[in-house]
Scaffold this active site. Structure first.
Site, mmCIF file in Angstrom:
data_model
loop_
_atom_site.group_PDB
_atom_site.id
_atom_site.type_symbol
_atom_site.label_atom_id
_atom_site.label_comp_id
_atom_site.label_asym_id
_atom_site.label_seq_id
_atom_site.Cartn_x
_atom_site.Cartn_y
_atom_site.Cartn_z
ATOM 1 C CG HIS A 27 8.824 17.448 -16.894
ATOM 2 N ND1 HIS A 27 8.383 15.900 -17.112
ATOM 3 C CD2 HIS A 27 10.210 17.029 -17.492
ATOM 4 C CE1 HIS A 27 9.448 14.976 -17.674
ATOM 5 N NE2 HIS A 27 10.290 15.825 -17.985
ATOM 6 C CG HIS A 63 -1.974 0.927 1.115
ATOM 7 N ND1 HIS A 63 -2.319 1.779 2.400
ATOM 8 C CD2 HIS A 63 -2.570 1.776 0.091
ATOM 9 C CE1 HIS A 63 -3.228 2.429 2.322
ATOM 10 N NE2 HIS A 63 -3.367 2.560 0.759
ATOM 11 C CB ALA A 93 3.964 9.897 -22.627
ATOM 12 C CG ASN A 94 7.331 10.861 -18.498
ATOM 13 O OD1 ASN A 94 7.947 9.819 -18.754
ATOM 14 N ND2 ASN A 94 7.465 12.107 -18.763
#
Length: 139
Positions: free
Chosen positions: A106, A20, A129-130
């Site tokens: 970013h 978790h 694209a992360n």
């Protein structure tokens, strides 16, 4: 042989051992990956495997309660951003749990990847694209 969708042994082990709030990063081909962080490199060539295909497989194998994305994704790559949000909505419906979405710069995103259990590198060449996935629980 495994029967489920995920055949990659490193990814299978990673998803099976997540606890978790553990975090994993799925990234494009260009994101810098910290030396001290486990790199699972899936990239074969431009676009293969794709970011979204990798996201879908990880979502099918893991309970995710939160995601972190760079705010630049929505601005620079709005189509991919919309498709990613749709994947999260579909996952919320499938699992009956909400997924908290957080945006950071970013630069903050790159720093946060240092806390990931692993960074999964795809062949994606779409800017920003992360995503960082935060593991949830199935109960």
């Amino acid at each position: 042989m495994k029967k489920s969708a995920l055949l990659n042994s490193e990814l299978s082990y990673l998803t099976a051992t997540l606890g978790h709030t553990d975090e994993i990063t799925i990234c494009d081909a260009g994101l810098p990956i910290p030396e001290e962080t486990l790199r699972i490199d899936l990239a074969l060539t431009h676009g293969i495997p794709s970011f979204l295909d990798t996201v879908r497989v990880i979502l099918s194998e893991s309970q995710i309660e939160g995601v972190v994305m760079a705010s630049e994704l929505a601005q620079v790559s709005p189509e991919l951003h919309a498709a990613l949000l749709q994947e999260f909505k579909d996952e919320e419906i499938r699992c009956g749990k909400s997924i908290e979405i957080t945006y950071v710069s970013h630069e903050e995103f790159k720093v946060r990847t240092q806390d990931s259990r692993a960074v999964i590198r795809t062949g994606e060449c779409t800017p920003y694209a992360n995503v960082i996935f935060q593991a949830g629980v199935v109960f």
